[in-house]
Design a protein around this motif. Structure first.
Motif, mmCIF file in Angstrom:
data_model
loop_
_atom_site.group_PDB
_atom_site.id
_atom_site.type_symbol
_atom_site.label_atom_id
_atom_site.label_comp_id
_atom_site.label_asym_id
_atom_site.label_seq_id
_atom_site.Cartn_x
_atom_site.Cartn_y
_atom_site.Cartn_z
ATOM 1 N N SER A 273 0.831 -1.204 0.000
ATOM 2 C CA SER A 273 0.000 0.000 0.000
ATOM 3 C C SER A 273 0.861 1.248 0.000
ATOM 4 O O SER A 273 0.600 2.209 -0.732
ATOM 5 C CB SER A 273 -0.933 0.004 1.213
ATOM 6 O OG SER A 273 -1.847 -1.063 1.153
ATOM 7 N N ARG A 274 1.924 1.245 0.837
ATOM 8 C CA ARG A 274 2.814 2.401 0.865
ATOM 9 C C ARG A 274 3.492 2.593 -0.491
ATOM 10 O O ARG A 274 3.647 3.718 -0.973
ATOM 11 C CB ARG A 274 3.895 2.221 1.938
ATOM 12 C CG ARG A 274 3.418 2.152 3.367
ATOM 13 C CD ARG A 274 2.935 3.489 3.918
ATOM 14 N NE ARG A 274 1.579 3.814 3.481
ATOM 15 C CZ ARG A 274 0.487 3.203 3.946
ATOM 16 N NH1 ARG A 274 0.582 2.262 4.842
ATOM 17 N NH2 ARG A 274 -0.693 3.552 3.509
ATOM 18 N N ARG A 275 3.925 1.495 -1.114
ATOM 19 C CA ARG A 275 4.602 1.612 -2.406
ATOM 20 C C ARG A 275 3.654 2.166 -3.465
ATOM 21 O O ARG A 275 4.040 3.030 -4.265
ATOM 22 C CB ARG A 275 5.120 0.241 -2.845
ATOM 23 C CG ARG A 275 5.907 0.285 -4.154
ATOM 24 C CD ARG A 275 6.378 -1.083 -4.572
ATOM 25 N NE ARG A 275 7.141 -1.010 -5.818
ATOM 26 C CZ ARG A 275 7.524 -2.075 -6.519
ATOM 27 N NH1 ARG A 275 7.221 -3.279 -6.079
ATOM 28 N NH2 ARG A 275 8.205 -1.928 -7.633
ATOM 29 N N ALA A 276 2.407 1.687 -3.466
ATOM 30 C CA ALA A 276 1.425 2.189 -4.438
ATOM 31 C C ALA A 276 1.165 3.670 -4.216
ATOM 32 O O ALA A 276 1.036 4.448 -5.178
ATOM 33 C CB ALA A 276 0.133 1.388 -4.321
ATOM 34 N N GLU A 277 1.100 4.091 -2.956
ATOM 35 C CA GLU A 277 0.866 5.497 -2.665
ATOM 36 C C GLU A 277 2.037 6.358 -3.093
ATOM 37 O O GLU A 277 1.861 7.475 -3.602
ATOM 38 C CB GLU A 277 0.584 5.681 -1.170
ATOM 39 C CG GLU A 277 -0.777 5.148 -0.750
ATOM 40 C CD GLU A 277 -0.983 5.189 0.750
ATOM 41 O OE1 GLU A 277 -0.013 5.529 1.468
ATOM 42 O OE2 GLU A 277 -2.098 4.890 1.208
ATOM 43 N N ILE A 278 3.265 5.858 -2.909
ATOM 44 C CA ILE A 278 4.443 6.617 -3.326
ATOM 45 C C ILE A 278 4.411 6.866 -4.830
ATOM 46 O O ILE A 278 4.810 7.923 -5.324
ATOM 47 C CB ILE A 278 5.729 5.876 -2.912
ATOM 48 C CG1 ILE A 278 5.937 5.987 -1.399
ATOM 49 C CG2 ILE A 278 6.960 6.426 -3.647
ATOM 50 C CD1 ILE A 278 7.094 5.169 -0.863
ATOM 51 N N THR B 225 1.607 6.909 -6.773
ATOM 52 C CA THR B 225 0.382 7.496 -7.312
ATOM 53 C C THR B 225 -0.174 8.676 -6.526
ATOM 54 O O THR B 225 -0.878 9.508 -7.104
ATOM 55 C CB THR B 225 -0.724 6.420 -7.404
ATOM 56 O OG1 THR B 225 -1.001 5.902 -6.091
ATOM 57 C CG2 THR B 225 -0.302 5.268 -8.313
ATOM 58 N N CYS B 226 0.098 8.769 -5.231
ATOM 59 C CA CYS B 226 -0.529 9.804 -4.401
ATOM 60 C C CYS B 226 0.320 11.061 -4.329
ATOM 61 O O CYS B 226 1.550 10.975 -4.242
ATOM 62 C CB CYS B 226 -0.743 9.295 -2.974
ATOM 63 S SG CYS B 226 -2.199 8.280 -2.775
ATOM 64 N N VAL C 247 1.771 12.062 3.397
ATOM 65 C CA VAL C 247 2.135 12.495 4.736
ATOM 66 C C VAL C 247 0.948 12.344 5.676
ATOM 67 O O VAL C 247 1.063 11.806 6.785
ATOM 68 C CB VAL C 247 2.630 13.958 4.726
ATOM 69 C CG1 VAL C 247 2.810 14.472 6.153
ATOM 70 C CG2 VAL C 247 3.938 14.065 3.958
ATOM 71 N N GLY C 248 -0.221 12.797 5.244
ATOM 72 C CA GLY C 248 -1.408 12.699 6.083
ATOM 73 C C GLY C 248 -1.774 11.267 6.403
ATOM 74 O O GLY C 248 -2.147 10.948 7.539
ATOM 75 N N SER D 181 -6.522 13.591 4.014
ATOM 76 C CA SER D 181 -5.806 12.483 3.378
ATOM 77 C C SER D 181 -6.696 11.657 2.451
ATOM 78 O O SER D 181 -6.279 10.602 1.975
ATOM 79 C CB SER D 181 -5.219 11.566 4.460
ATOM 80 O OG SER D 181 -4.497 12.297 5.416
ATOM 81 N N ASN D 182 -7.936 12.135 2.208
ATOM 82 C CA ASN D 182 -8.908 11.387 1.393
ATOM 83 C C ASN D 182 -9.194 10.009 1.974
ATOM 84 O O ASN D 182 -9.350 9.024 1.249
ATOM 85 C CB ASN D 182 -8.425 11.241 -0.057
ATOM 86 C CG ASN D 182 -8.534 12.528 -0.839
ATOM 87 O OD1 ASN D 182 -9.093 13.521 -0.360
ATOM 88 N ND2 ASN D 182 -7.996 12.541 -2.051
ATOM 89 N N LEU D 183 -9.269 9.946 3.300
ATOM 90 C CA LEU D 183 -9.528 8.675 3.976
ATOM 91 C C LEU D 183 -10.825 8.696 4.774
ATOM 92 O O LEU D 183 -11.143 7.714 5.448
ATOM 93 C CB LEU D 183 -8.380 8.332 4.934
ATOM 94 C CG LEU D 183 -7.046 7.962 4.308
ATOM 95 C CD1 LEU D 183 -5.995 7.792 5.393
ATOM 96 C CD2 LEU D 183 -7.160 6.679 3.500
ATOM 97 N N ALA D 184 -11.585 9.775 4.689
ATOM 98 C CA ALA D 184 -12.758 9.912 5.548
ATOM 99 C C ALA D 184 -13.774 8.804 5.313
ATOM 100 O O ALA D 184 -14.439 8.346 6.250
ATOM 101 C CB ALA D 184 -13.414 11.273 5.329
#
Length: 234
Positions: A127-132, A134-135, A141-142, A214-217
């Protein structure tokens, strides 16, 4: 990992090995060393760091009560692949390779717990790698702040408090952003009233706002944090 075991099996595992105590900022596992034991934290928080060829250490993860550390090098017979250091005072069990293998032979169900623990770590890393890839950096950071504050912080009347021995540079490396980007994002969150930063201390006063930032709500995967758990009392 310990939380996936039945009470009898968990108590049997905790009755083996040696109980040790560490103060803050102590090295528990050293990268490159050849050692033959696993570490099972009973209380406290530890950080997993890697020394890179360019001299800058990278924070890979935080670990807490019930996790298992060092099992990959024990199972594979390889040198330690990372440093493990305490962020707080820590109590832990050290279980040697021979003891661990004997226990696993007598309790094969523990293999499922170990495999599940490894799978959870792999999922988190993916998940962290995908976020690095694409996000946008501020969202990363959030999301990491939301993750670690709920897993390893303390819920208080003022909000979620993260008072571990972590530097901004270490948290920035966990998010995969430059220190300057991390500082700009936290300053923005400070202006929004979401958090405040002190010396090695972060207070998230409005977790809901951090999740929205963080678009996680609508899909918060971080609401399974450990709040002061001490598995030594299990």
């Amino acid at each position: 990992m310990l939380g996936l075991l039945g009470a009898r099996t968990r108590n049997a595992l905790l009755s083996s090995g040696t109980t040790v105590a560490y103060g803050p900022r102590q090295t528990v596992i050293r990268q490159g060393e050849q050692s033959h034991h696993v570490v099972i934290p009973l209380s406290g928080t530890l950080k997993v760091m890697v020394d890179t060829e360019f001299g800058r250490p990278i924070l890979l993860a935080l670990r807490g009560p019930g996790d298992i550390l060092g099992e990959m090098s024990v199972f594979e017979g390889r040198q330690r692949s990372a440093n493990v250091q305490t962020c707080t005072s820590v109590r832990a069990k050290l279980v040697g390779k021979a003891q661990l293998n004997e226990f696993l032979d007598r309790h094969p169900d523990v293999w499922r717990a170990v495999a599940s623990s490894l799978s959870t770590r792999l999922h988190w890393a993916n998940s962290r790698r995908a976020e690095i890839l694409t996000c946008p950096a501020p969202l990363r950071v959030g999301r990491v702040l939301a993750d670690i504050v709920q897993r390893h912080g303390r819920r208080t009347a003022d909000g979620w408090v993260l008072d571990l021995s972590l530097t901004q540079a270490e948290i920035a490396s966990l998010t995969g952003v430059a220190l300057s980007t991390f500082e700009k994002t936290t300053q923005r969150l400070h202006r929004l009233g979401v958090l405040r930063s002190e010396y090695r201390r972060i207070v998230v006063g409005d977790l809901g706002a951090l999740l929205r930032f963080s678009n996680l709500a609508d899909r918060n995967p971080y609401q399974y944090g450990v709040e002061g758990t001490d598995v030594a009392q299990s």
